[in-house]
Design a protein around this motif. Structure first.
Motif, PDB file in Angstrom:
ATOM      1  N   ALA A   1      48.201  46.401  41.153  1.00  0.00           N
ATOM      2  CA  ALA A   1      47.072  45.809  40.432  1.00  0.00           C
ATOM      3  C   ALA A   1      45.882  46.760  40.482  1.00  0.00           C
ATOM      4  O   ALA A   1      45.763  47.599  41.386  1.00  0.00           O
TER       5      ALA A   1
ATOM      6  N   ILE B   1      43.787  41.486  44.602  1.00  0.00           N
ATOM      7  CA  ILE B   1      42.718  41.940  43.702  1.00  0.00           C
ATOM      8  C   ILE B   1      41.941  40.751  43.136  1.00  0.00           C
ATOM      9  O   ILE B   1      40.756  40.843  42.835  1.00  0.00           O
ATOM     10  N   GLY B   2      42.626  39.606  43.031  1.00  0.00           N
ATOM     11  CA  GLY B   2      41.945  38.389  42.606  1.00  0.00           C
ATOM     12  C   GLY B   2      40.876  37.955  43.591  1.00  0.00           C
ATOM     13  O   GLY B   2      39.876  37.329  43.218  1.00  0.00           O
ATOM     14  N   GLU B   3      41.062  38.274  44.885  1.00  0.00           N
ATOM     15  CA  GLU B   3      40.063  37.982  45.905  1.00  0.00           C
ATOM     16  C   GLU B   3      38.910  38.988  45.870  1.00  0.00           C
ATOM     17  O   GLU B   3      37.763  38.653  46.165  1.00  0.00           O
TER      18      GLU B   3
ATOM     19  N   GLY C   1      43.521  43.177  36.742  1.00  0.00           N
ATOM     20  CA  GLY C   1      44.728  42.377  36.892  1.00  0.00           C
ATOM     21  C   GLY C   1      45.905  43.254  37.236  1.00  0.00           C
ATOM     22  O   GLY C   1      45.760  44.421  37.568  1.00  0.00           O
TER      23      GLY C   1
ATOM     24  N   LEU D   1      37.845  41.225  43.195  1.00  0.00           N
ATOM     25  CA  LEU D   1      37.058  41.443  41.974  1.00  0.00           C
ATOM     26  C   LEU D   1      35.825  40.549  41.868  1.00  0.00           C
ATOM     27  O   LEU D   1      34.771  41.016  41.411  1.00  0.00           O
ATOM     28  N   PRO D   2      35.883  39.262  42.268  1.00  0.00           N
ATOM     29  CA  PRO D   2      34.664  38.451  42.183  1.00  0.00           C
ATOM     30  C   PRO D   2      33.512  39.000  43.022  1.00  0.00           C
ATOM     31  O   PRO D   2      32.342  38.741  42.719  1.00  0.00           O
TER      32      PRO D   2
ATOM     33  N   LYS E   1      48.431  41.137  43.261  1.00  0.00           N
ATOM     34  CA  LYS E   1      47.702  40.385  42.244  1.00  0.00           C
ATOM     35  C   LYS E   1      46.754  39.390  42.903  1.00  0.00           C
ATOM     36  O   LYS E   1      45.613  39.211  42.470  1.00  0.00           O
ATOM     37  N   GLU E   2      47.238  38.748  43.991  1.00  0.00           N
ATOM     38  CA  GLU E   2      46.375  37.824  44.722  1.00  0.00           C
ATOM     39  C   GLU E   2      45.252  38.578  45.428  1.00  0.00           C
ATOM     40  O   GLU E   2      44.101  38.122  45.485  1.00  0.00           O
TER      41      GLU E   2
ATOM     42  N   ASN F   1      51.033  40.241  48.263  1.00  0.00           N
ATOM     43  CA  ASN F   1      50.861  40.082  46.818  1.00  0.00           C
ATOM     44  C   ASN F   1      49.589  40.793  46.359  1.00  0.00           C
ATOM     45  O   ASN F   1      48.470  40.370  46.638  1.00  0.00           O
TER      46      ASN F   1
ATOM     47  N   ARG G   1      36.527  42.942  36.602  1.00  0.00           N
ATOM     48  CA  ARG G   1      37.630  42.486  35.779  1.00  0.00           C
ATOM     49  C   ARG G   1      38.839  43.373  36.050  1.00  0.00           C
ATOM     50  O   ARG G   1      38.705  44.557  36.368  1.00  0.00           O
TER      51      ARG G   1
ATOM     52  N   GLY H   1      41.455  47.285  38.915  1.00  0.00           N
ATOM     53  CA  GLY H   1      40.304  46.693  38.253  1.00  0.00           C
ATOM     54  C   GLY H   1      39.037  47.431  38.617  1.00  0.00           C
ATOM     55  O   GLY H   1      39.052  48.446  39.329  1.00  0.00           O
TER      56      GLY H   1
END
Length: 398
Positions: free
Chosen positions: A375, A357-359, A369, A361-362, A354-355, A352, A367, A377
């Motif tokens: 995905a 890049i969610g890990e 998505g 980006l922080p 999306k998951e 996944n 930012r 960012g």
């Protein structure tokens, strides 16, 4: 109106008078004179400039019938002063304003297009006419008619009338005032209520040229110039044409053809460049796949770049997953103090994005998505691009 000398004689360039008051308002220090030849802003025409006893007059406004002359000095009440008008500016305004009357009347006479507003600018003047469309032929005919009136050197008359006398004249439009109605008349052509300054004959306008038109709120705005501005604009445009002619090594009359040829050649070169870029990216895509890591039946592609745009990263990622449906790609580019990344997968991969890049980006205060398949960012280069790629590998393996 006896103290407004610009109505008695618009050709007055210098006058003597007395100071009635010198006070201040929100616009600054102003002087009220016993009489004045300075025209205040009004009716689409800008104010005169000049001097009072050598002090520069920066602005002139009519406030409730009182003409205020704004200066940066104080003049004693009762003092005798000599006023001098910036004649070049005044006469230019007279030419532009009278040209507007003539052009507006031409549009009414030929096509029944009424003028809704007028603006006298520093470079060009404009009128807004009551139509949503105008043709080049209509513009040409209106311009020709206006120049006919100018060349005929018709007299221009001014007259003060009362409201009860308005119906005695074929006014182009109804006056906006009820008292002290001043008419500017070109006999047998144009009758218009106007408070501006005008010459005594149309010949002093010299010439009128329409430059362009544009739509404004379902109306048409026409840009034009008159008088000495016609020569100035002709000089400027001729200078530009000669520069283009020299750059293209072609006679001025053939510059248009040369530009068209140049644009056509440039278009072909752009197509060729785009084609070469696609070939190069295809080669780079193959190179990336050759560097892939086999893991769990999938090909993992990780790559770090310098100064690559987000658009380029997206193209690379899409190219890789199109070439191999089992591919998973993570691309990171370091652009100065910023990091940008794109993550994508083929149809046969199950990670996944999306998951993922969610890990990531922080880690860069970023930012972005996307979807489970693709995905992107960006954020700050708080860690290196290599470190970010290592985090991506660990997440995928986990």
């Amino acid at each position: 109106m006896e103290n407004k000398l610009y109505y008695l004689d618009p050709y007055i360039k210098e006058f003597q008078t007395k100071v009635l008051r010198c006070e201040e308002d929100s616009n600054g220090t102003y002087v009220v004179l016993q009489e004045t030849a300075f025209y205040p802003t009004g009716g689409g025409q800008p104010n005169d400039t000049g001097s009072l006893n050598g002090y520069v007059v920066t602005n002139v406004e009519d406030v409730d019938g009182e003409v205020r002359h704004y200066i940066n000095e104080t003049i004693v009440e009762g003092e005798d002063v000599t006023g001098k008008i910036n004649w070049e500016r005044r006469f230019d305004h007279m030419q532009q304003h009278t040209g507007q009357h003539i052009l507006s009347a031409a549009f009414v006479e030929l096509f029944q297009f009424q003028t809704l507003s007028f603006h006298l600018g520093t470079e060009t003047s404009t009128i807004d006419i009551d139509t949503s469309e105008v043709t080049e032929d209509e513009l040409r005919k209106a311009e020709e008619r206006a120049n006919e009136i100018i060349l005929e050197n018709r007299s221009i008359e001014t007259k003060w009338i009362r409201e009860s006398e308005v119906n005695e004249y074929p006014l182009r439009k109804a006056p906006t005032v009820r008292d002290n109605i001043r008419l500017v008349i070109i006999p047998d052509y144009d009758y218009n209520a106007c408070g501006g300054t005008h010459p005594t004959s149309t010949g002093e306008v010299v010439a009128l040229k329409i430059f362009q038109w544009e739509r404004q709120n379902k109306k048409v705005r026409i840009h034009f110039v008159c008088g000495s501005r016609v020569l100035q604009h002709l000089h400027e445009k001729n200078k530009v044409l000669m520069e283009i002619s020299q750059l293209l090594s072609t006679p001025p009359e053939k510059a248009g053809e040369a530009v068209h040829r140049l644009l056509a050649t440039n278009k072909e070169l752009e197509k060729e460049l785009q084609n070469n870029q696609r070939i190069l990216m295809d080669v780079e895509g193959d190179a990336l796949l050759r560097k892939s890591i086999e893991w769990n039946g999938q090909k993992l592609v990780f790559e770090e770049f310098k100064d690559r745009s987000m658009k380029e990263l997206q193209k690379f990622a899409k190219l890789v997953v199109e070439k191999d449906g089992q591919g998973v790609v993570v691309l990171v580019s370091e652009n100065g103090e910023q990091l940008q990344l794109v993550c994508g997968r083929g149809n046969g991969a199950d990670i996944n994005m999306k998951e993922l890049i969610g890990e990531l980006l922080p880690l860069i205060n970023g930012r972005g998505g996307g979807t489970p398949a693709f995905a992107q960012g960006g954020g700050e280069a708080l860690i290196s691009s290599k470190e970010l790629v290592e985090h991506a590998k660990k997440f995928i393996v986990k």
